[in-house]
Design an enzyme around this catalytic site. Structure first.
Site, short mmCIF file in Angstrom:
data_model
loop_
_atom_site.label_atom_id
_atom_site.label_comp_id
_atom_site.label_asym_id
_atom_site.label_seq_id
_atom_site.Cartn_x
_atom_site.Cartn_y
_atom_site.Cartn_z
N CYS A 89 0.82 -1.22 -0.05
CA CYS A 89 -0.12 -0.02 -0.01
C CYS A 89 0.65 1.48 -0.08
CB CYS A 89 -0.99 -0.01 1.23
SG CYS A 89 -2.16 -1.54 1.19
N HIS A 329 -9.43 2.75 -2.55
CA HIS A 329 -7.96 2.56 -2.13
C HIS A 329 -7.51 1.56 -3.14
CE1 HIS A 329 -4.42 1.46 -0.18
NE2 HIS A 329 -4.92 0.67 0.85
#
Length: 375
Positions: A89, A329
């Site tokens: 991430c 996301h």
């Protein structure tokens, strides 16, 4: 001062819900138009330096170096190389960090850096078959080896909420704020439309605390993370141009003051930004009170709140136009999206002077970057 790295021409795609708006678009299809737009913006501003490299973060792509493939598809020329990096991430933010150090060293003058993710077209992955057995499909690779905790992210978010005493009510209140702020914001100046997609697909107005409270736990009957106070699985890309302050003189820009990465307990990956932020502030001599705007990837409300509590951040300064809970996301792109979001808020008339971007990373890592508006 000649090699002080700055960020200019921040751009991103709309963020699409996986399997919907960008369902058929690959990482290349998403990244190439943004690269092309960033380069066009640079040329229009009089920056005619050759692109030394394209550096993109990506987590679940098909391999084959998506950054190089996207650079070719964008028409940057066969002489422009590309490299793809994976810090899960934090990949998009790490890509910019690496580009910044190369500019700072004087080795390169202009790098296009960011991240891209297409959860919609990510290939299926299989473990090598055991003799006599069929291959076993897996949805993600391990974040930690045997003998270490390796929870799925939703489970880890629930564990973190219990560990830090963060209630469902507080998570829903934070999520309602994210949804409300994003629904009221205008992101059009930073977005490169792709096909018929001109806006972020996940944003929904009217997501109140009362509505969020009706959602069931998503990762266990006694959990507190839900589809409403967690991010969505998403597709998208974001790119910034990293160059020297001298070359970008006169242009709206963010100066990179410093960056840091750090490891943390794999059992609580959501706390990864804490040591990274502390290391960054220690290195730069800044304090939490000096931060005017903070962008943290809102993978889960519990993650943002736990980091805020631990570091002592002002919650009103975190994601003031909403974050990943409302927008989505796209893993490999999200760190770069934070920088695009900071730029949009800091470079406007009367914008904030100092901004922080930070990501939590599966397996127990954190990454953070401190930027300053160039006067």
């Amino acid at each position: 001062m000649n090699h002080v790295p700055v960020l200019v021409a921040p751009r991103r795609t709309p963020i699409g819900n996986a399997g919907h708006g960008f369902a058929d678009l690959t990482t290349t299809d998403l990244a190439a138009p943004v690269l092309r737009d960033v380069l066009s913006s640079l040329r229009g501003a009089g920056i005619d330096a050759e692109v030394d490299d394209v550096v993109l973060g990506n987590c679940l792509g098909p391999g084959g170096d998506p950054a190089r493939i996207a650079a070719l598809q964008a028409g940057l020329g066969v002489h422009v190389p590309g490299v793809t990096i994976d810090r899960q991430c934090g990949s998009g933010l790490d890509a910019v960090m690496q580009a910044a150090w190369r500019v700072h060293s004087g080795a390169d003058e202009l790098i296009l850096a960011g991240g891209v993710e297409s959860a919609s077209t990510a290939p299926w992955r299989f473990w090598p078959p055991i003799p006599g057995a069929d291959p076993v499909r897996y949805s993600r690779a391990p974040f930690a080896p045997q003998g270490f905790p390796d929870p799925d992210m939703g489970v880890a978010a629930d564990d973190l909420a219990r560990f830090r005493g963060i209630s469902r009510e507080r998570q829903d209140a934070y999520a309602a704020r994210s949804h409300t702020l994003a629904a009221a914001a205008d992101f059009s100046a930073e977005i490169v439309p792709i096909g018929d997609m001109h806006r972020d697909e996940r944003i929904r107005a009217g997501m109140t605390e009362a509505r969020l409270a009706r959602l069931r736990p998503g990762f266990g009957a006694d959990g507190t993370a839900t589809a409403g106070n967690s991010c969505g699985i998403s597709d998208g890309a974001a790119v910034v141009a990293v160059t020297s302050a001298s070359r970008a003189a006169g242009l709206p820009a963010l100066r990179i003051l410093g960056s840091a990465v750090a490891g943390s307990d794999p059992a609580f990956p959501g706390l990864g930004p804490v040591p990274a932020i502390r290391k960054l502030l220690r290195r730069t001599g800044f304090h939490t009170a000096d931060l005017d705007v903070i962008e943290i990837t809102e993978a889960f409300a519990s993650v943002v709140l736990a980091v805020s509590d631990e570091v002592g951040l002002d919650e009103s300064k975190i994601c003031p136009q909403g974050g990943a809970i409302a927008l989505g996301h796209p893993w490999g792109a999200s760190g770069a999206i934070l920088l695009v979001r900071l730029a949009s808020q800091m470079l406007r008339q009367g914008g904030a002077a100092v901004g922080l971007a930070a990501c939590a990373i599966g397996g127990g890592q954190g990454i953070a970057m401190l930027v300053e508006r160039v006067s």
